[in-house]
Scaffold this motif. Structure first.
Motif, PDB file in Angstrom:
ATOM      1  N   SER A   5       0.832  -1.201   0.000  1.00  0.00           N
ATOM      2  CA  SER A   5       0.000   0.000   0.000  1.00  0.00           C
ATOM      3  C   SER A   5       0.867   1.250   0.000  1.00  0.00           C
ATOM      4  CB  SER A   5      -0.920   0.030   1.229  1.00  0.00           C
ATOM      5  OG  SER A   5      -1.823  -1.049   1.222  1.00  0.00           O
ATOM      6  N   ILE A  13      -3.865   3.496  -1.611  1.00  0.00           N
ATOM      7  CA  ILE A  13      -3.775   2.640  -2.787  1.00  0.00           C
ATOM      8  C   ILE A  13      -3.198   1.300  -2.332  1.00  0.00           C
ATOM      9  CG2 ILE A  13      -3.020   2.483  -5.174  1.00  0.00           C
ATOM     10  CD1 ILE A  13      -4.514   5.137  -4.385  1.00  0.00           C
ATOM     11  N   THR A  14      -3.953   0.234  -2.513  1.00  0.00           N
ATOM     12  CA  THR A  14      -3.533  -1.099  -2.080  1.00  0.00           C
ATOM     13  C   THR A  14      -3.486  -2.023  -3.287  1.00  0.00           C
ATOM     14  OG1 THR A  14      -4.615  -0.747   0.057  1.00  0.00           O
ATOM     15  CG2 THR A  14      -3.964  -3.005  -0.498  1.00  0.00           C
ATOM     16  N   ILE A  15      -2.343  -2.690  -3.453  1.00  0.00           N
ATOM     17  CA  ILE A  15      -2.131  -3.610  -4.572  1.00  0.00           C
ATOM     18  C   ILE A  15      -2.193  -5.032  -4.046  1.00  0.00           C
ATOM     19  CG2 ILE A  15      -0.576  -4.289  -6.447  1.00  0.00           C
ATOM     20  CD1 ILE A  15       0.777  -1.507  -6.076  1.00  0.00           C
ATOM     21  N   TYR A  27      -8.271  -1.754 -11.675  1.00  0.00           N
ATOM     22  CA  TYR A  27      -8.316  -0.605 -10.779  1.00  0.00           C
ATOM     23  C   TYR A  27      -9.743  -0.451 -10.262  1.00  0.00           C
ATOM     24  CZ  TYR A  27      -3.631   0.648 -12.271  1.00  0.00           C
ATOM     25  OH  TYR A  27      -2.272   0.628 -12.497  1.00  0.00           O
ATOM     26  N   TYR A  51      -3.756  -8.480 -11.006  1.00  0.00           N
ATOM     27  CA  TYR A  51      -3.561  -7.595  -9.864  1.00  0.00           C
ATOM     28  C   TYR A  51      -4.861  -6.827  -9.618  1.00  0.00           C
ATOM     29  CZ  TYR A  51       1.514  -8.181 -10.239  1.00  0.00           C
ATOM     30  OH  TYR A  51       2.780  -8.701 -10.268  1.00  0.00           O
ATOM     31  N   VAL A  53      -6.028  -3.441  -7.777  1.00  0.00           N
ATOM     32  CA  VAL A  53      -5.563  -2.202  -7.164  1.00  0.00           C
ATOM     33  C   VAL A  53      -6.778  -1.475  -6.596  1.00  0.00           C
ATOM     34  CG1 VAL A  53      -4.416   0.010  -7.518  1.00  0.00           C
ATOM     35  CG2 VAL A  53      -3.617  -2.031  -8.736  1.00  0.00           C
ATOM     36  N   ILE A  94      -1.529   8.040  -9.935  1.00  0.00           N
ATOM     37  CA  ILE A  94      -1.700   6.745  -9.269  1.00  0.00           C
ATOM     38  C   ILE A  94      -1.219   5.602 -10.148  1.00  0.00           C
ATOM     39  CG2 ILE A  94      -3.384   5.095  -8.386  1.00  0.00           C
ATOM     40  CD1 ILE A  94      -4.990   7.481  -7.347  1.00  0.00           C
ATOM     41  N   GLN A  97       2.572   5.264 -10.462  1.00  0.00           N
ATOM     42  CA  GLN A  97       3.201   4.778  -9.231  1.00  0.00           C
ATOM     43  C   GLN A  97       2.928   3.299  -9.015  1.00  0.00           C
ATOM     44  OE1 GLN A  97       3.445   6.923  -5.612  1.00  0.00           O
ATOM     45  NE2 GLN A  97       2.927   8.896  -6.540  1.00  0.00           N
ATOM     46  N   VAL A  98       1.705   2.866  -9.322  1.00  0.00           N
ATOM     47  CA  VAL A  98       1.381   1.439  -9.202  1.00  0.00           C
ATOM     48  C   VAL A  98       2.248   0.628 -10.147  1.00  0.00           C
ATOM     49  CG1 VAL A  98      -0.387  -0.292  -9.694  1.00  0.00           C
ATOM     50  CG2 VAL A  98      -0.983   1.753  -8.389  1.00  0.00           C
ATOM     51  N   GLU A  99       2.367   1.079 -11.384  1.00  0.00           N
ATOM     52  CA  GLU A  99       3.009   0.262 -12.397  1.00  0.00           C
ATOM     53  C   GLU A  99       4.531   0.390 -12.413  1.00  0.00           C
ATOM     54  OE1 GLU A  99       0.765   0.562 -16.057  1.00  0.00           O
ATOM     55  OE2 GLU A  99      -1.112   0.133 -14.984  1.00  0.00           O
ATOM     56  N   ARG A 101       5.700  -0.738  -9.703  1.00  0.00           N
ATOM     57  CA  ARG A 101       5.831  -1.880  -8.804  1.00  0.00           C
ATOM     58  C   ARG A 101       5.427  -3.205  -9.445  1.00  0.00           C
ATOM     59  NH1 ARG A 101       4.361   2.711  -5.943  1.00  0.00           N
ATOM     60  NH2 ARG A 101       5.114   2.891  -3.788  1.00  0.00           N
TER      61      ARG A 101
END
Length: 228
Positions: A5, A13-15, A27, A51, A53, A94, A97-99, A101
């Motif tokens: 997160s 934001i939690t993956i 998403y 995934y 998100v 968002i 930043q998610v991608e 990871r």
């Protein structure tokens, strides 16, 4: 279950998920941090690798409403129409930043209720997403059907999933009664345009089995994307 997160603006934001190869990403805006329940339902349904998100936090009626509108029922918060300001935060801040990871193939946007409306509205305002999942979406929203008829997708969705409970339009409120026919109209329109889409009618009203309904949408979408 692997999850990570981070915070951005007023959102968490939690993956969910950890895979060694690129897979689809969904998403999902949540109302009461139900992302873990959706993830668990997906596992129970043996959904293909992906995934999830989850975007949770304050500002539901502000950030997910496409334009200002009065509350549907007395005592509820009015709709502030903040989606045009929120969508660029999602796509430009968002998602990058998610991608950083994770590695992804397709991007899917999903939502329930007002978030389901936002997900479908977003497809008219960005080309970032490949597919959309709108479960029990607020397609009663004032002027939304006119908006759809007057606009075109910048990029046609590969797939679209719609569902609603069979009791959601069987209510006294005349505005709410339009939800199921509007949802059916949207799905039929996409189908006529050659877009892989489906409408499912679930048992019950708006407030039951929401996590399972979203998981079913994810299951159908990921299977449909595999067939393309």
């Amino acid at each position: 279950m692997s999850e990570q997160s981070f915070q951005l603006h007023d959102k968490t934001i939690t993956i969910y998920g950890e895979w060694e190869k690129p897979v689809p990403v969904v998403y999902f805006h949540s109302f009461q941090k139900e992302g873990e329940q959706v993830w668990d339902e997906c596992r129970r349904l043996s959904v293909p690798q992906f995934y999830l998100v989850e975007i949770s936090g304050e500002g539901w009626n502000r950030d997910l409403s496409p334009w200002a509108a009065e509350a549907l029922f007395p005592g509820e918060e009015k709709m502030e129409g903040g989606a045009p300001a929120w969508l660029p935060i999602l796509t430009d801040e968002i998602i990058p930043q998610v991608e950083q990871r994770i590695q992804v193939t397709h991007r899917v946007i999903a939502g329930y209720s007002l978030a389901g409306l936002f997900a479908y509205w977003a497809m008219y305002n960005t080309s970032v997403f490949d597919s959309v999942i709108s479960c029990s979406a607020s397609f009663w929203y004032p002027d939304f059907m006119d908006y759809v008829k007057e606009h075109a997708f910048p990029k046609k969705p590969l797939t679209a999933y719609f569902s609603i409970g069979n009791k959601e339009s069987k209510v006294k409120n005349a505005v709410m009664q339009t939800t199921e026919p509007n949802t059916r109209f949207l799905q039929h329109t996409l189908e006529s345009e050659g877009i892989a889409s489906v409408f499912e009618l679930n048992n019950g009203n708006h407030f039951i089995q929401s996590e399972w309904r979203v998981a079913k949408g994810i299951q159908w979408t990921l299977r449909a994307l595999k067939r393309l």
